[in-house]
Design a protein around this motif. Structure first.
Motif, PDB file in Angstrom:
ATOM      1  N   SER A  46       0.820  -1.219   0.000  1.00  0.00           N
ATOM      2  CA  SER A  46       0.000   0.000   0.000  1.00  0.00           C
ATOM      3  C   SER A  46       0.853   1.269   0.000  1.00  0.00           C
ATOM      4  CB  SER A  46      -0.932  -0.004   1.213  1.00  0.00           C
ATOM      5  OG  SER A  46      -0.160   0.000   2.398  1.00  0.00           O
ATOM      6  N   ALA A  47       2.117   1.174   0.400  1.00  0.00           N
ATOM      7  CA  ALA A  47       2.976   2.364   0.447  1.00  0.00           C
ATOM      8  C   ALA A  47       3.814   2.525  -0.819  1.00  0.00           C
ATOM      9  CB  ALA A  47       3.880   2.298   1.671  1.00  0.00           C
ATOM     10  N   THR A  48       3.519   1.728  -1.856  1.00  0.00           N
ATOM     11  CA  THR A  48       4.266   1.839  -3.101  1.00  0.00           C
ATOM     12  C   THR A  48       3.399   2.518  -4.162  1.00  0.00           C
ATOM     13  OG1 THR A  48       3.494  -0.282  -3.950  1.00  0.00           O
ATOM     14  CG2 THR A  48       5.473  -0.319  -2.567  1.00  0.00           C
ATOM     15  N   ALA A  49       4.022   2.855  -5.285  1.00  0.00           N
ATOM     16  CA  ALA A  49       3.287   3.555  -6.335  1.00  0.00           C
ATOM     17  C   ALA A  49       2.256   2.636  -6.997  1.00  0.00           C
ATOM     18  CB  ALA A  49       4.253   4.098  -7.380  1.00  0.00           C
ATOM     19  N   ASP A  50       2.655   1.386  -7.259  1.00  0.00           N
ATOM     20  CA  ASP A  50       1.760   0.458  -7.964  1.00  0.00           C
ATOM     21  C   ASP A  50       0.839  -0.316  -7.034  1.00  0.00           C
ATOM     22  OD1 ASP A  50       2.523   1.144 -10.437  1.00  0.00           O
ATOM     23  OD2 ASP A  50       3.834  -0.567 -10.803  1.00  0.00           O
ATOM     24  N   LYS A  51       1.168  -0.329  -5.768  1.00  0.00           N
ATOM     25  CA  LYS A  51       0.385  -1.043  -4.746  1.00  0.00           C
ATOM     26  C   LYS A  51       0.237  -2.531  -5.075  1.00  0.00           C
ATOM     27  CE  LYS A  51      -1.804   3.259  -3.501  1.00  0.00           C
ATOM     28  NZ  LYS A  51      -0.483   3.846  -3.303  1.00  0.00           N
ATOM     29  N   LYS A  52       1.210  -3.074  -5.803  1.00  0.00           N
ATOM     30  CA  LYS A  52       1.114  -4.469  -6.226  1.00  0.00           C
ATOM     31  C   LYS A  52       1.912  -5.405  -5.331  1.00  0.00           C
ATOM     32  CE  LYS A  52      -0.321  -4.873 -10.891  1.00  0.00           C
ATOM     33  NZ  LYS A  52       0.155  -3.791 -11.773  1.00  0.00           N
ATOM     34  N   ALA A  53       3.055  -4.915  -4.858  1.00  0.00           N
ATOM     35  CA  ALA A  53       3.955  -5.789  -4.109  1.00  0.00           C
ATOM     36  C   ALA A  53       4.650  -4.970  -3.029  1.00  0.00           C
ATOM     37  CB  ALA A  53       5.001  -6.381  -5.060  1.00  0.00           C
ATOM     38  N   PRO A  54       5.078  -5.629  -1.978  1.00  0.00           N
ATOM     39  CA  PRO A  54       5.829  -4.888  -0.958  1.00  0.00           C
ATOM     40  C   PRO A  54       7.195  -4.461  -1.499  1.00  0.00           C
ATOM     41  CG  PRO A  54       5.827  -7.233  -0.459  1.00  0.00           C
ATOM     42  CD  PRO A  54       4.909  -7.042  -1.629  1.00  0.00           C
ATOM     43  N   PHE A  55       7.866  -3.628  -0.745  1.00  0.00           N
ATOM     44  CA  PHE A  55       9.138  -3.059  -1.195  1.00  0.00           C
ATOM     45  C   PHE A  55      10.082  -3.045  -0.001  1.00  0.00           C
ATOM     46  CE2 PHE A  55      12.094  -0.167  -3.106  1.00  0.00           C
ATOM     47  CZ  PHE A  55      11.757  -0.034  -4.455  1.00  0.00           C
ATOM     48  N   MET A  56      11.369  -3.219  -0.229  1.00  0.00           N
ATOM     49  CA  MET A  56      12.346  -3.009   0.840  1.00  0.00           C
ATOM     50  C   MET A  56      13.581  -2.386   0.245  1.00  0.00           C
ATOM     51  SD  MET A  56      15.299  -5.021   0.816  1.00  0.00           S
ATOM     52  CE  MET A  56      15.718  -5.414   2.483  1.00  0.00           C
ATOM     53  N   PHE A  57      14.279  -1.574   1.036  1.00  0.00           N
ATOM     54  CA  PHE A  57      15.541  -1.020   0.552  1.00  0.00           C
ATOM     55  C   PHE A  57      16.446  -0.701   1.730  1.00  0.00           C
ATOM     56  CE2 PHE A  57      14.886   3.361   1.816  1.00  0.00           C
ATOM     57  CZ  PHE A  57      13.507   3.509   1.825  1.00  0.00           C
ATOM     58  N   SER A  58      17.735  -0.620   1.433  1.00  0.00           N
ATOM     59  CA  SER A  58      18.722  -0.314   2.463  1.00  0.00           C
ATOM     60  C   SER A  58      19.169   1.133   2.351  1.00  0.00           C
ATOM     61  CB  SER A  58      19.949  -1.214   2.286  1.00  0.00           C
ATOM     62  OG  SER A  58      20.592  -0.894   1.068  1.00  0.00           O
ATOM     63  N   GLN A  59      19.656   1.679   3.449  1.00  0.00           N
ATOM     64  CA  GLN A  59      20.404   2.943   3.435  1.00  0.00           C
ATOM     65  C   GLN A  59      21.534   2.751   4.443  1.00  0.00           C
ATOM     66  OE1 GLN A  59      20.697   5.748   1.632  1.00  0.00           O
ATOM     67  NE2 GLN A  59      22.348   6.245   3.044  1.00  0.00           N
ATOM     68  N   SER A  60      22.702   2.347   3.944  1.00  0.00           N
ATOM     69  CA  SER A  60      23.801   1.957   4.831  1.00  0.00           C
ATOM     70  C   SER A  60      24.604   3.147   5.339  1.00  0.00           C
ATOM     71  CB  SER A  60      24.742   0.991   4.104  1.00  0.00           C
ATOM     72  OG  SER A  60      24.033  -0.149   3.669  1.00  0.00           O
ATOM     73  N   GLN A  61      24.801   4.156   4.481  1.00  0.00           N
ATOM     74  CA  GLN A  61      25.564   5.314   4.921  1.00  0.00           C
ATOM     75  C   GLN A  61      24.763   6.043   5.994  1.00  0.00           C
ATOM     76  OE1 GLN A  61      26.293   8.437   2.039  1.00  0.00           O
ATOM     77  NE2 GLN A  61      28.226   8.980   2.961  1.00  0.00           N
ATOM     78  N   SER A  62      25.385   6.514   7.045  1.00  0.00           N
ATOM     79  CA  SER A  62      26.793   6.387   7.327  1.00  0.00           C
ATOM     80  C   SER A  62      27.142   5.099   8.077  1.00  0.00           C
ATOM     81  CB  SER A  62      27.223   7.592   8.161  1.00  0.00           C
ATOM     82  OG  SER A  62      26.388   7.665   9.316  1.00  0.00           O
ATOM     83  N   ILE A  63      26.463   4.799   9.197  1.00  0.00           N
ATOM     84  CA  ILE A  63      26.818   3.586   9.946  1.00  0.00           C
ATOM     85  C   ILE A  63      25.594   2.695  10.183  1.00  0.00           C
ATOM     86  CG2 ILE A  63      28.904   4.518  11.013  1.00  0.00           C
ATOM     87  CD1 ILE A  63      27.274   5.024  13.575  1.00  0.00           C
ATOM     88  N   HIS A  64      24.763   2.542   9.142  1.00  0.00           N
ATOM     89  CA  HIS A  64      23.581   1.702   9.271  1.00  0.00           C
ATOM     90  C   HIS A  64      23.765   0.337   8.603  1.00  0.00           C
ATOM     91  CE1 HIS A  64      21.531   5.258  10.804  1.00  0.00           C
ATOM     92  NE2 HIS A  64      22.103   5.917   9.816  1.00  0.00           N
ATOM     93  N   GLY A  65      24.854   0.163   7.859  1.00  0.00           N
ATOM     94  CA  GLY A  65      25.123  -1.125   7.218  1.00  0.00           C
ATOM     95  C   GLY A  65      25.227  -2.225   8.264  1.00  0.00           C
ATOM     96  N   ARG A  66      25.741  -1.877   9.446  1.00  0.00           N
ATOM     97  CA  ARG A  66      25.898  -2.852  10.521  1.00  0.00           C
ATOM     98  C   ARG A  66      24.564  -3.349  11.055  1.00  0.00           C
ATOM     99  NH1 ARG A  66      29.036   1.226  14.491  1.00  0.00           N
ATOM    100  NH2 ARG A  66      30.073   1.626  12.502  1.00  0.00           N
ATOM    101  N   SER A  67      23.466  -2.742  10.650  1.00  0.00           N
ATOM    102  CA  SER A  67      22.170  -3.240  11.111  1.00  0.00           C
ATOM    103  C   SER A  67      21.560  -4.225  10.123  1.00  0.00           C
ATOM    104  CB  SER A  67      21.210  -2.079  11.398  1.00  0.00           C
ATOM    105  OG  SER A  67      20.628  -1.622  10.195  1.00  0.00           O
TER     106      SER A  67
END
Ligand code: BES
Ligand code: ZN
Length: 618
Positions: free
Chosen positions: A134-155
């Motif tokens: 529901s939070a995507t443009a097409d509302k067809k499938a879920p979505f996930m993405f990373s944002q590692s910078q600056s020190i979030h890659g360790r999560s």
């Protein structure tokens, strides 16, 4: 003089440690290669599996590996024995540090070549965002993405999470059928979309450039090496807005040397992406908020592309040297804009950057924090995000251009990228190199280490300095004066066709507060509250809020509810928090919208609200 001396002293002590934001024992051992084997579980919103690290031992006596983690569940650690069999190893997790997370300490019987960690992510992690369909443009499938910078890659990966090292990686990722997975690696647009994906990144990158995204994604290509990934509903508009990308790559190559990363693709994320863009190698992550229909905000693409040289090829060693990434990139960004879209746009953007910086110097950044090299002791590196590293860094480069001439600076930069490619450097190393290759051979120009140090460690903008000028924005200055005095009526401003930059300039000159009747007129004639352009929203909404113009209330809600890019929403929240009633509104809106914001955005707004509450208690 004493200030500069003290700053230098601090700098030497801060750099005794390789990276204050990592637990890793880098003097003992470094990761060379990572091999990721994970499954994306959209139902439980977690990534689970293992990572195998190939190690390079530096200290022959060391018997311990310390990794960074934050919000990870560690299931077990294995080491590769001499007999080729995996055996389990013991590990401990340190107590939670509010900034760095938890150290994963692994004692090994001898200097093993490979180490494997079985783990899964948890909702406490700040590096991944999981979105329902529901939070995507097409509302067809879920979505996930990373944002590692600056020190979030360790999560999302237990690792040495520091830009001081470089790694290659490969990955095996499983996802539900129909969901395409992309990484900052060799994305093959023709790879089958069958739920199982393989990636290889054979060029060494800093760990903050590890990136992953998954969703219902389609590809549009502009050239053999470049194209854009987006949800089908967004793809046609993205393909049009960013159609000059291949041209941009060529322009940058002509200035600064070859693009070495093979492919350069864009990925358009959902509007909750917390940044404008992120320079993940071979695949820049891009906010949809710059797709405004007239290409007026494409300098974002030239910025992320430029990081392929400044940042990804030559990388800051610690987050205190962040200006090496962002300041130099902001300059390159502007040069590429000039080359493709002309001087007028480049000059307007310089003037806007200059005004932002001077405002920040005047109102929010204390003198002691105005040096390009940031003192981040006790701070989260995300706090290094400021007009100092970006804009002052950019203006240092413009100044060098002015002093030494464009050809000399271009030559220098080209050499600099070639010399330090795939390396990690400190500000000090940069200083030594530029002294040798630009300052000393051009002694007659009168710019040397003393002048550079004033930029690196001193406040404000040192002399010599030539402020940027834009004839087009200067014209507005006259209109502005006439309009303010009433000599020019609102329709006579003839602003219907102003570009994004012109609006941002004009509204910024009225800030922070202006006559609300005049604002109502502006809104009535030019429909500012209905603008779909979020950059105009950023210039308009805080001004409307501070001026007490209530006609923009719906626009405020729409802005805060439909996008999550920190730079666009934090100033609007901040403006709200300045009165008790506004603070209550801000709290209510945050409660309403926070489940669509990225975890890093939630943290940033929560901190802002807490600070405002404390101030109003006083
Ligand atoms: N690398 C940054 C984004 C970033 C900075 C992420 C610090 C995490 C910590 C990216 O290249 C960037 O600068 N983005 C800007 C673009 C703008 C300056 C053109 C943004 O997101 O607004
Ligand atoms: Zn950047």
């Amino acid at each position: 003089m004493l200030g500069v001396y003290l700053a230098l002293l601090w700098w030497v002590s801060a750099h005794a440690q390789i990276d204050p934001h990592s637990f890793a024992n880098l003097e003992d051992v470094r990761i060379r290669h990572m091999s990721l084997n994970v499954t994306l579980d959209f139902q439980r919103q977690k990534l689970a599996g293992s990572v195998t690290h190939t190690l390079f031992w530096k200290n022959p006596h060391a018997k311990k590996v310390v990794l960074d983690t934050n919000g990870l569940k560690i299931h077990g650690v294995e080491i590769l024995g001499n007999d080729g069999a995996w055996q389990s190893a013991t590990f401990t997790l340190s107590a939670q540090d509010p900034i760095r997370g938890r150290a994963l300490v692994i004692h090994v019987p001898y200097q093993v070549e490979k180490l494997r960690i079985h783990y899964e992510t948890t909702p406490d992690g700040t590096g991944l965002q999981w979105l329902p369909a529901s939070a995507t443009a097409d509302k067809k499938a879920p979505f996930m993405f990373s944002q590692s910078q600056s020190i979030h890659g360790r999560s999302w990966i237990p690792m040495q999470d520091t830009p001081a090292i470089r790694i290659t990686y490969d990955a095996q990722v499983k996802a539900p059928k129909g969901i395409r997975v992309l990484m900052s690696a060799d994305n093959d647009p023709s790879a089958p979309n069958n739920g199982s994906f393989q990636f290889h990144m054979d060029q060494p990158i800093a760990p903050y450039l590890l990136a992953i995204a998954a969703g219902h994604l389609k590809f549009h290509s502009w050239s053999p090496r470049s194209g854009v990934w987006a949800e089908p509903a967004v793809l046609p508009r993205a393909a049009k807005e960013f159609e000059d990308t291949e041209k941009m790559i060529q322009a940058t190559e002509s200035l600064y040397g070859p693009y070495v990363w093979k492919r350069y693709d864009l990925l358009i994320l959902p509007p909750s992406f917390p940044y404008g863009g992120m320079e993940n190698p071979r695949l820049s992550f891009i906010t949809p908020t710059v797709i405004v229909g007239d290409k007026s905000l494409v300098s974002l693409i030239t910025h992320e592309l430029a990081h392929s040289w400044s940042g990804n090829l030559v990388t800051n060693q610690t987050w205190q040297d962040f200006w090496l990434n962002e300041g130099i990139t902001s300059y390159l960004e502007n040069r590429i804009v000039e080359k493709i879209y002309g001087r007028e746009l480049a000059e307007m953007e310089q003037v806007l950057a200059y005004r932002d910086m001077m405002n920040a110097f005047r109102t929010e950044i204390p003198k002691a924090e105005q040096g390009l090299v940031q003192n981040l002791k006790g701070k989260h590196p995300d706090d290094a995000w400021s007009p100092v590293v970006y804009n002052k860094g950019q203006f240092l480069m413009h100044t060098l251009e002015h002093v030494f001439g464009r050809a000399a600076l271009d030559n220098f930069l080209k050499r600099y990228f070639a010399h330090f490619k795939f390396q990690t450097i400190t500000s000090e190393k940069f200083a030594r190199y530029i002294d040798q290759h630009l300052f000393r051979p051009n002694k007659d120009k009168g710019f040397g280490m003393a002048e550079l140090n004033a930029w690196l460690y001193g406040p404000g903008i040192p002399k010599p300095f030539k402020p940027p000028f834009s004839a087009r924005l200067n014209k507005l200055e006259h209109a502005l004066t006439a309009w303010k005095s009433g000599a020019l009526s609102t329709p006579e401003l003839k602003a219907k066709h102003w570009s994004t930059q012109e609006w941002v300039y004009f509204l910024g000159q009225l800030a922070p507060k202006f006559d609300r009747k005049r604002l109502a007129e502006l809104d009535h004639v030019y429909q500012l509250s209905n603008s779909p352009n979020a950059e105009i929203g950023l210039a308009w909404l805080p001004l409307a809020i501070r001026s007490g113009y209530t006609g923009a209330q719906h626009a405020v809600e729409r802005h805060l509810g439909s996008i999550g890019r920190n730079r666009l929403i934090l100033p609007v929240y901040r403006a709200l928090t300045e009165t008790p009633a506004g603070l209550a509104t801000a709290r209510a809106l945050f409660e309403q919208f926070k489940n669509r914001y990225h975890p890093q955005t939630v943290q940033a707004i929560a901190a802002l609200l807490a600070k405002a509450e404390k101030e109003q208690m006083r």
